[in-house]
Design an enzyme around this catalytic site. Structure first.
Site, PDB file in Angstrom:
ATOM      1  N   HIS A   1      95.736  43.677  62.258  1.00 38.10           N
ATOM      2  CA  HIS A   1      95.063  43.460  60.981  1.00 38.10           C
ATOM      3  C   HIS A   1      95.413  44.582  60.010  1.00 38.10           C
ATOM      4  O   HIS A   1      95.463  45.752  60.399  1.00 38.10           O
ATOM      5  CB  HIS A   1      93.544  43.410  61.217  1.00 38.10           C
ATOM      6  CG  HIS A   1      92.738  43.073  59.997  1.00 38.10           C
ATOM      7  ND1 HIS A   1      93.054  42.025  59.153  1.00 38.10           N
ATOM      8  CD2 HIS A   1      91.615  43.646  59.478  1.00 38.10           C
ATOM      9  CE1 HIS A   1      92.151  41.963  58.190  1.00 38.10           C
ATOM     10  NE2 HIS A   1      91.279  42.937  58.353  1.00 38.10           N
TER      11      HIS A   1
ATOM     12  N   ASP B   1      88.351  45.755  53.292  1.00 37.67           N
ATOM     13  CA  ASP B   1      88.789  44.866  54.358  1.00 37.67           C
ATOM     14  C   ASP B   1      88.568  43.429  53.908  1.00 37.67           C
ATOM     15  O   ASP B   1      87.437  43.023  53.628  1.00 37.67           O
ATOM     16  CB  ASP B   1      87.987  45.154  55.634  1.00 37.67           C
ATOM     17  CG  ASP B   1      88.489  44.370  56.835  1.00 37.67           C
ATOM     18  OD1 ASP B   1      89.224  43.377  56.649  1.00 37.67           O
ATOM     19  OD2 ASP B   1      88.143  44.740  57.974  1.00 37.67           O
TER      20      ASP B   1
ATOM     21  N   CYS C   1      96.096  39.108  55.468  1.00 36.58           N
ATOM     22  CA  CYS C   1      95.471  40.423  55.296  1.00 36.58           C
ATOM     23  C   CYS C   1      96.409  41.428  54.621  1.00 36.58           C
ATOM     24  O   CYS C   1      95.977  42.234  53.786  1.00 36.58           O
ATOM     25  CB  CYS C   1      94.990  40.973  56.630  1.00 36.58           C
ATOM     26  SG  CYS C   1      96.247  40.971  57.939  1.00 36.58           S
TER      27      CYS C   1
END
Length: 293
Positions: A182, A199, A250
Site C-alpha cells: 500500500h 491515507d 493508492c
C-alpha cells in the site's frame, strides 16, 4: 393665588416633568442596551457565517478548484510519439535525481499498482515546479526509500541524505510511504509546525507518524542546533481526504495528494477521476512539466 403658591405649583410641575424624562431616558437606555446585545449576537453570528462562507467561496474560486483537465487527443498523441519505438528498459523521463523507464510508466495503465520510481519521479517534478515558482510554497520531496530506513533503523540510516540541504528552509516536506502492499503519503508543514498523514484507505498509522516525528526532531537539532518547538503536532487527516474504492489506485492518490498539497489547493477529485489522472501523470512526466505550473 399668591406668588408663593404659584411658585410651588410650577416647582411641582417641573419635578413631575423631570421624573417623566428620567423614566423616558431609562427606557431608551434599556432599549439601546437590548439592541446592542442583539446586534452583538447578530454580529458574532454574521462574522462566523461569513468566515465559513469565505472559506467555501475560496475553495470554489481558487485556481486549485478548477475542473481537472481532461486527457485529450493532443496529449494522447504526444505520449504515443514519445514512447513509440522505445524499448521497455529505456529511460523516457528524468527529473532531478529520479527517472522512469517505459516499463515503469506501464504501471500507470489500467488498474496496475504504481511503481515506486513513478512516484519518486513525479515528486521530483513537484519539487522542481516549486523551485521555479515565486508564488507556490517551497517543497522538498524525499524518495520512497527514506521511510523504510527511518522506520527500521532510525535517523542515523539517512543522516547523510540531507548533508547539502536543510529541510527546515522549506515550507513543505513530503515523505512517500511504502507499506509493502500500500502507498500512502506523509508531509511536514513547516509553516504550521504540523506533521500530517494521508491515507486513501483511511488508515491513521500512528507508528509512521511517530517514526517521522522522531526523524524531524533529530534532524532539527542536526540542522538548526535547536529542538523542535513544543507546539509542533502530528495528525492523520485520512478521514478528511478523498478515498479510493479499490485496492489498486493508492499510488496515484498519493501522487495527486502531493500535487494538491504542494499548491495549498483544495482536493476536488475522487475515485472516478483516477483513470483520467493516471493518464495526466504519465503526460506530465513525459512532458517534464506539471499542467498547473
Amino acid at each position: 393665588m399668591t406668588v408663593m403658591e404659584s411658585y410651588e405649583q410650577e416647582r411641582i410641575e417641573y419635578l413631575r416633568t423631570l421624573r417623566a424624562w428620567d423614566e423616558t431616558v431609562k427606557e431608551v437606555l434599556f432599549f439601546l442596551r437590548e439592541i446592542q446585545k442583539k446586534n452583538l449576537a447578530l454580529l458574532l453570528f454574521y462574522i462566523k457565517v461569513k468566515s465559513r462562507l469565505t472559506r467555501i467561496v475560496k475553495c470554489f474560486n481558487d485556481d486549485s478548484s478548477e475542473p481537472i483537465p481532461n486527457y485529450d487527443r493532443e496529449m494522447e498523441e504526444f505520449v504515443r510519439e514519445v514512447l513509440e519505438g522505445r524499448k521497455d528498459e529505456e529511460i523516457v523521463a528524468e527529473i532531478g535525481v529520479s527517472f522512469v523507464s517505459k516499463q515503469n510508466l506501464k504501471t500507470l495503465e489500467g488498474l496496475k499498482w504504481l511503481d515506486g520510481e513513478v512516484i519518486n519521479t513525479y515528486l521530483q517534478l513537484i519539487q522542481r515546479r516549486s523551485t521555479n515558482s515565486s508564488t507556490l510554497p517551497r517543497s522538498y520531496c524525499f524518495n520512497t526509500f527514506l521511510y523504510d530506513k527511518v522506520s527500521k533503523i532510525g535517523h542515523s540510516a539517512v543522516k547523510r541524505w540531507t548533508r547539502k540541504v536543510n529541510i527546515f528552509d522549506y515550507d513543505l516536506v513530503f515523505f512517500p510511504i511504502h507499506l509493502g502492499n500500500h502507498w500512502t503519503l506523509a508531509y511536514a508543514d513547516i509553516r504550521k509546525k504540523t506533521l500530517r498523514y494521508c491515507d486513501s484507505m483511511g488508515g491513521k498509522n500512528p507508528k509512521c507518524l511517530a517514526a517521522l516525528f522522531d526523524y524531524l526532531k533529530i534532524e532539527s537539532v542536526e540542522k538548526t542546533k535547536r529542538a523542535l518547538c513544543d507546539d509542533w503536532k502530528t495528525e492523520s487527516i485520512s478521514g478528511k481526504i478523498p478515498q479510493q474504492q479499490n485496492t489498486n489506485d493508492c499510488g496515484v492518490f498519493s501522487c495527486v495528494f502531493a500535487d494538491y498539497i504542494s499548491r495549498d489547493a483544495a482536493f476536488n477529485f475522487s475515485q472516478a477521476d483516477m483513470p483520467n489522472l493516471r493518464n495526466l501523470v504519465k503526460y506530465e512526466l513525459l512532458k517534464g512539466k506539471m499542467l498547473k505550473e
